[in-house]
Design an enzyme around this catalytic site. Sequence first.
Site: not given
Ligand code: 5GP
Length: 176
Positions: A42-43, A97, A100, A128, A149-150, A156, A162
């Site tokens: 949803k982000g 959004d 990471d 990130k 963590f943002v 969220d 959100r």
């Molecule tokens: P990845 O698959 O790249 O590790 O993670 C992507 C997803 O992880 C993002 O869509 C988000 O939902 C979540 N995520 C990663 N870092 C953060 C953060 O700092 N804050 C929040 N709220 N969600 C994060």
Amino acid sequence: MHKDVKEILYTQEEITQKCKELGKTIMNDYHDKDLVMVGLLKGSVPFLAELSKFVNLDVTFDYMDVSSYEGVESRTITIKKDLDQDVNGKHILLVEDILDTGKTLSTVRAMLIERGAASVEIVTMLDKKEGREFPIEAKYSGYEIPNAFVVGFGLDFNEKYRNLPYVGILKEECYQ
Ligand code: 5GP
């Protein structure tokens, strides 16, 4: 500022300005192509809404829900909602959004290429880079952020925050 937020990283005005810049670049790159902007639920919704105002092309939209973050820890990817359309031959721009570890986007990207998409690129509001574990980069990226963590502007923690009109760092005591 919300009581659980330690520090605001980007205000609504800054994000809007960034969306204008990103939108201009995306318009240049896709002016002669049929573009499908795919929001990852949803982000990505607030960012997609803001960004698409500045992509003045005949774009179409679709959504996927593959999110796996239910807390601070990352989990296995599962498709909760798939795209409504066949992506074969289409130019896809995945809208996220935050990038990471890269697990979500590398999985989704591979899936859409496998389905025959003509191209699959990524636009992320936040990146990130330090967290990266999978070899994937966004073609368009708003801001590179440190490994904190943002929340806000779609991001969220346990489905809260959100709606904050800015991106901020969540206080550690809220998730420890
Ligand atoms: P990845 O698959 O790249 O590790 O993670 C992507 C997803 O992880 C993002 O869509 C988000 O939902 C979540 N995520 C990663 N870092 C953060 C953060 O700092 N804050 C929040 N709220 N969600 C994060």
